[in-house]
Design a protein around this motif. Structure first.
Motif, PDB file in Angstrom:
ATOM      1  N   LEU A   1      20.215  39.043  50.373  1.00 42.15           N
ATOM      2  CA  LEU A   1      20.975  39.520  49.217  1.00 42.15           C
ATOM      3  C   LEU A   1      22.396  38.971  49.250  1.00 42.15           C
ATOM      4  O   LEU A   1      22.937  38.525  48.216  1.00 42.15           O
ATOM      5  CB  LEU A   1      20.993  41.050  49.206  1.00 42.15           C
ATOM      6  N   ASP A   2      23.016  38.975  50.440  1.00 43.42           N
ATOM      7  CA  ASP A   2      24.373  38.431  50.581  1.00 43.42           C
ATOM      8  C   ASP A   2      24.388  36.928  50.374  1.00 43.42           C
ATOM      9  O   ASP A   2      25.309  36.387  49.752  1.00 43.42           O
ATOM     10  CB  ASP A   2      24.926  38.767  51.972  1.00 43.42           C
TER      11      ASP A   2
ATOM     12  N   TRP B   1      22.314  34.985  48.576  1.00 48.37           N
ATOM     13  CA  TRP B   1      22.147  34.604  47.167  1.00 48.37           C
ATOM     14  C   TRP B   1      23.359  34.998  46.336  1.00 48.37           C
ATOM     15  O   TRP B   1      23.720  34.297  45.383  1.00 48.37           O
ATOM     16  CB  TRP B   1      20.886  35.236  46.597  1.00 48.37           C
ATOM     17  N   SER B   2      23.984  36.093  46.666  1.00 45.28           N
ATOM     18  CA  SER B   2      25.191  36.513  45.949  1.00 45.28           C
ATOM     19  C   SER B   2      26.307  35.486  46.120  1.00 45.28           C
ATOM     20  O   SER B   2      26.990  35.117  45.154  1.00 45.28           O
ATOM     21  CB  SER B   2      25.654  37.886  46.449  1.00 45.28           C
ATOM     22  N   ASP B   3      26.485  34.981  47.349  1.00 47.70           N
ATOM     23  CA  ASP B   3      27.515  33.969  47.613  1.00 47.70           C
ATOM     24  C   ASP B   3      27.194  32.665  46.872  1.00 47.70           C
ATOM     25  O   ASP B   3      28.091  32.001  46.344  1.00 47.70           O
ATOM     26  CB  ASP B   3      27.621  33.704  49.113  1.00 47.70           C
TER      27      ASP B   3
ATOM     28  N   GLU C   1      25.467  32.386  44.090  1.00 46.92           N
ATOM     29  CA  GLU C   1      25.657  32.602  42.652  1.00 46.92           C
ATOM     30  C   GLU C   1      27.138  32.486  42.272  1.00 46.92           C
ATOM     31  O   GLU C   1      27.487  31.864  41.256  1.00 46.92           O
ATOM     32  CB  GLU C   1      25.118  33.975  42.264  1.00 46.92           C
ATOM     33  N   VAL C   2      28.003  33.059  43.076  1.00 44.77           N
ATOM     34  CA  VAL C   2      29.446  32.992  42.812  1.00 44.77           C
ATOM     35  C   VAL C   2      29.934  31.547  42.902  1.00 44.77           C
ATOM     36  O   VAL C   2      30.680  31.065  42.036  1.00 44.77           O
ATOM     37  CB  VAL C   2      30.220  33.896  43.795  1.00 44.77           C
TER      38      VAL C   2
ATOM     39  N   ARG D   1      15.413  32.915  44.264  1.00 41.04           N
ATOM     40  CA  ARG D   1      15.760  34.288  44.630  1.00 41.04           C
ATOM     41  C   ARG D   1      14.536  35.199  44.629  1.00 41.04           C
ATOM     42  O   ARG D   1      14.461  36.145  45.412  1.00 41.04           O
ATOM     43  CB  ARG D   1      16.817  34.844  43.668  1.00 41.04           C
TER      44      ARG D   1
END
Length: 223
Positions: A108-109, A111-113, A115-116, A26
Protein backbone atom coordinates in the motif's frame (compact mmCIF):
# COMPACT_ATOMS: atom_id res chain seq x y z
CA UNK A 1 4.18 28.71 -33.43
CA UNK A 2 2.50 25.35 -33.90
CA UNK A 3 -1.20 24.90 -34.52
CA UNK A 4 -1.30 21.10 -34.30
CA UNK A 5 -2.07 19.24 -31.10
CA UNK A 6 -0.17 16.12 -32.15
CA UNK A 7 2.58 16.26 -29.51
CA UNK A 8 0.27 17.08 -26.61
CA UNK A 9 -2.12 14.35 -27.73
CA UNK A 10 0.75 11.86 -27.92
CA UNK A 11 1.85 12.74 -24.39
CA UNK A 12 -1.70 12.53 -23.05
CA UNK A 13 -2.16 9.15 -24.73
CA UNK A 14 1.07 7.83 -23.20
CA UNK A 15 0.16 9.14 -19.75
CA UNK A 16 -3.26 7.50 -19.94
CA UNK A 17 -1.66 4.22 -21.01
CA UNK A 18 0.80 4.31 -18.09
CA UNK A 19 -1.94 5.20 -15.60
CA UNK A 20 -3.87 2.17 -16.85
CA UNK A 21 -0.81 -0.03 -16.37
CA UNK A 22 -0.43 1.30 -12.83
CA UNK A 23 -4.05 0.49 -12.01
CA UNK A 24 -3.59 -3.06 -13.34
CA UNK A 25 -0.37 -3.53 -11.36
CA UNK A 26 -2.00 -2.35 -8.13
CA UNK A 27 -4.72 -4.98 -8.48
CA UNK A 28 -2.13 -7.71 -8.51
CA UNK A 29 -4.03 -10.46 -6.72
CA UNK A 30 -3.32 -13.64 -8.75
CA UNK A 31 -5.28 -16.87 -8.72
CA UNK A 32 -3.69 -20.01 -7.31
CA UNK A 33 -3.52 -21.68 -10.71
CA UNK A 34 -1.86 -18.61 -12.29
CA UNK A 35 0.52 -17.24 -9.64
CA UNK A 36 2.60 -15.33 -12.20
CA UNK A 37 -0.26 -13.06 -13.25
CA UNK A 38 0.53 -10.51 -10.55
CA UNK A 39 4.17 -10.39 -11.56
CA UNK A 40 3.26 -9.96 -15.22
CA UNK A 41 1.15 -6.87 -14.51
CA UNK A 42 3.89 -5.33 -12.40
CA UNK A 43 6.56 -6.17 -15.00
CA UNK A 44 4.41 -4.63 -17.74
CA UNK A 45 3.95 -1.43 -15.74
CA UNK A 46 7.65 -1.14 -14.91
CA UNK A 47 8.73 -1.80 -18.50
CA UNK A 48 6.31 0.54 -20.27
CA UNK A 49 6.88 3.36 -17.78
CA UNK A 50 10.67 3.04 -17.90
CA UNK A 51 10.71 2.95 -21.70
CA UNK A 52 8.58 6.09 -21.90
CA UNK A 53 10.77 7.98 -19.42
CA UNK A 54 13.91 7.11 -21.37
CA UNK A 55 12.22 8.11 -24.65
CA UNK A 56 11.30 11.53 -23.25
CA UNK A 57 14.92 12.03 -22.16
CA UNK A 58 16.12 11.22 -25.67
CA UNK A 59 13.52 13.11 -27.75
CA UNK A 60 11.88 15.97 -25.87
CA UNK A 61 14.56 17.29 -23.52
CA UNK A 62 17.13 18.37 -26.16
CA UNK A 63 14.74 20.64 -28.12
CA UNK A 64 13.20 21.90 -24.86
CA UNK A 65 16.63 22.99 -23.63
CA UNK A 66 17.57 24.59 -26.98
CA UNK A 67 14.32 26.09 -28.22
CA UNK A 68 12.53 27.32 -25.10
CA UNK A 69 13.52 30.59 -23.44
CA UNK A 70 13.46 28.99 -19.99
CA UNK A 71 14.41 25.55 -21.28
CA UNK A 72 17.27 25.06 -18.82
CA UNK A 73 15.15 25.39 -15.65
CA UNK A 74 12.28 23.42 -17.22
CA UNK A 75 14.55 20.49 -18.07
CA UNK A 76 16.20 20.65 -14.63
CA UNK A 77 12.83 20.47 -12.87
CA UNK A 78 11.64 17.70 -15.17
CA UNK A 79 14.75 15.58 -14.52
CA UNK A 80 14.34 15.96 -10.77
CA UNK A 81 10.77 14.70 -11.04
CA UNK A 82 11.67 11.94 -13.52
CA UNK A 83 14.49 10.59 -11.37
CA UNK A 84 12.22 10.61 -8.31
CA UNK A 85 9.74 8.44 -10.22
CA UNK A 86 12.54 6.12 -11.37
CA UNK A 87 13.62 5.66 -7.76
CA UNK A 88 10.07 4.63 -6.83
CA UNK A 89 9.95 2.23 -9.80
CA UNK A 90 13.18 0.64 -8.56
CA UNK A 91 11.51 0.18 -5.16
CA UNK A 92 8.59 -1.58 -6.87
CA UNK A 93 10.91 -4.03 -8.61
CA UNK A 94 12.86 -4.70 -5.41
CA UNK A 95 9.63 -5.17 -3.45
CA UNK A 96 8.21 -7.48 -6.11
CA UNK A 97 11.18 -9.84 -5.97
CA UNK A 98 11.54 -9.82 -2.19
CA UNK A 99 14.52 -7.59 -1.46
CA UNK A 100 15.50 -7.65 2.22
CA UNK A 101 15.74 -3.85 2.11
CA UNK A 102 12.00 -3.59 1.39
CA UNK A 103 10.71 -5.51 4.41
CA UNK A 104 9.72 -2.32 6.26
CA UNK A 105 7.37 -1.30 3.41
CA UNK A 106 3.96 -2.68 2.57
CA UNK A 107 2.50 -2.71 -0.94
CA UNK A 108 0.00 0.00 0.00
CA UNK A 109 2.86 2.39 0.85
CA UNK A 110 4.82 1.42 -2.26
CA UNK A 111 1.93 2.10 -4.65
CA UNK A 112 1.02 5.32 -2.86
CA UNK A 113 4.57 6.64 -3.33
CA UNK A 114 4.53 5.63 -7.00
CA UNK A 115 1.20 7.35 -7.58
CA UNK A 116 2.45 10.62 -6.06
CA UNK A 117 5.71 10.51 -8.03
CA UNK A 118 3.91 9.69 -11.29
CA UNK A 119 1.43 12.54 -10.87
CA UNK A 120 4.29 14.97 -10.30
CA UNK A 121 6.19 13.64 -13.32
CA UNK A 122 3.14 13.88 -15.58
CA UNK A 123 2.67 17.53 -14.63
CA UNK A 124 6.25 18.36 -15.60
CA UNK A 125 6.05 16.34 -18.81
CA UNK A 126 2.78 18.05 -19.79
CA UNK A 127 4.35 21.49 -19.28
CA UNK A 128 7.22 20.64 -21.64
CA UNK A 129 4.77 19.30 -24.22
CA UNK A 130 2.64 22.44 -24.01
CA UNK A 131 5.61 24.79 -24.24
CA UNK A 132 7.08 22.95 -27.23
CA UNK A 133 3.66 22.91 -28.93
CA UNK A 134 3.34 26.67 -28.43
CA UNK A 135 6.83 27.33 -29.79
CA UNK A 136 7.71 24.91 -32.61
CA UNK A 137 6.15 24.76 -36.10
CA UNK A 138 3.75 21.97 -37.00
CA UNK A 139 6.29 19.95 -39.00
CA UNK A 140 8.72 19.86 -36.08
CA UNK A 141 5.96 18.80 -33.68
CA UNK A 142 4.92 15.97 -35.98
CA UNK A 143 8.54 14.78 -36.16
CA UNK A 144 8.88 14.89 -32.36
CA UNK A 145 5.70 12.88 -31.86
CA UNK A 146 6.90 10.20 -34.28
CA UNK A 147 10.39 10.12 -32.76
CA UNK A 148 8.93 9.81 -29.26
CA UNK A 149 7.00 6.71 -30.32
CA UNK A 150 10.02 5.21 -32.11
CA UNK A 151 12.40 5.93 -29.22
CA UNK A 152 10.38 3.72 -26.88
CA UNK A 153 11.17 0.73 -29.09
CA UNK A 154 14.90 1.07 -28.35
CA UNK A 155 14.66 2.34 -24.78
CA UNK A 156 15.81 0.52 -21.63
CA UNK A 157 12.99 -1.44 -20.00
CA UNK A 158 14.08 -0.80 -16.42
CA UNK A 159 14.52 2.37 -14.34
CA UNK A 160 18.06 3.75 -14.15
CA UNK A 161 17.83 6.86 -11.96
CA UNK A 162 21.58 7.17 -11.43
CA UNK A 163 22.81 6.89 -15.04
CA UNK A 164 23.26 9.99 -17.23
CA UNK A 165 19.97 11.19 -18.71
CA UNK A 166 21.01 13.94 -21.12
CA UNK A 167 23.83 14.82 -23.52
CA UNK A 168 26.24 12.38 -25.20
CA UNK A 169 26.67 10.36 -22.01
CA UNK A 170 22.90 9.94 -21.81
CA UNK A 171 22.80 8.58 -25.37
CA UNK A 172 25.54 6.06 -24.61
CA UNK A 173 23.95 5.07 -21.28
CA UNK A 174 20.58 4.36 -22.92
CA UNK A 175 22.16 2.18 -25.60
CA UNK A 176 24.16 0.19 -23.08
CA UNK A 177 21.27 -0.18 -20.64
CA UNK A 178 18.90 -1.23 -23.45
CA UNK A 179 21.19 -4.17 -24.28
CA UNK A 180 21.73 -5.03 -20.60
CA UNK A 181 18.02 -4.86 -19.81
CA UNK A 182 17.11 -7.10 -22.75
CA UNK A 183 19.55 -9.72 -21.50
CA UNK A 184 18.21 -9.69 -17.93
CA UNK A 185 14.57 -9.54 -19.05
CA UNK A 186 15.15 -12.76 -20.96
CA UNK A 187 17.18 -14.37 -18.18
CA UNK A 188 14.58 -13.54 -15.51
CA UNK A 189 11.56 -14.22 -17.73
CA UNK A 190 10.12 -10.74 -17.22
CA UNK A 191 7.05 -9.72 -19.22
CA UNK A 192 7.89 -6.73 -21.47
CA UNK A 193 4.93 -5.65 -23.64
CA UNK A 194 5.55 -4.95 -27.29
CA UNK A 195 4.89 -1.42 -28.44
CA UNK A 196 1.70 -0.75 -30.37
CA UNK A 197 2.54 -0.36 -34.09
CA UNK A 198 2.44 3.19 -35.36
CA UNK A 199 -0.75 3.80 -37.38
CA UNK A 200 0.00 3.90 -41.08
CA UNK A 201 -1.27 6.67 -43.31
CA UNK A 202 -3.68 5.57 -46.06
CA UNK A 203 -1.95 5.22 -49.45
CA UNK A 204 -2.21 8.12 -51.90
CA UNK A 205 -3.78 7.84 -55.32
CA UNK A 206 -0.49 6.98 -57.05
CA UNK A 207 0.26 4.24 -54.49
CA UNK A 208 -3.24 2.86 -54.99
CA UNK A 209 -2.64 2.79 -58.76
CA UNK A 210 0.70 0.98 -58.35
CA UNK A 211 -0.81 -1.58 -55.95
CA UNK A 212 -3.88 -2.03 -58.18
CA UNK A 213 -6.06 -1.37 -55.13
CA UNK A 214 -8.18 1.76 -55.73
CA UNK A 215 -10.11 3.06 -52.74
CA UNK A 216 -13.06 5.40 -52.95
CA UNK A 217 -14.51 7.61 -50.26
CA UNK A 218 -18.11 7.28 -49.18
CA UNK A 219 -19.21 10.32 -51.17
CA UNK A 220 -17.82 8.90 -54.40
CA UNK A 221 -19.43 5.54 -53.76
CA UNK A 222 -22.78 7.21 -53.05
CA UNK A 223 -22.65 8.87 -56.42
Amino acid sequence: MGTTDVLRSSIQHSQGRLSGRLAEARSMEASRDRPRDGHERIDAFLATTSMHLHAVDAVLLPPARRKLADGGPLVHDYLRSSKALEVELAHVKAHEYGSVYETSYGWLDVWSDVEVAMADHQRHEAVIGIRLSDTLPDDDLDVLARRLWAAELAAPSRPHPYTPHTGPFGVVARRVMHAVDRFWDTAEGRMVPEATPEPKKPPGRFAQYVMGDPRFDEESEAR
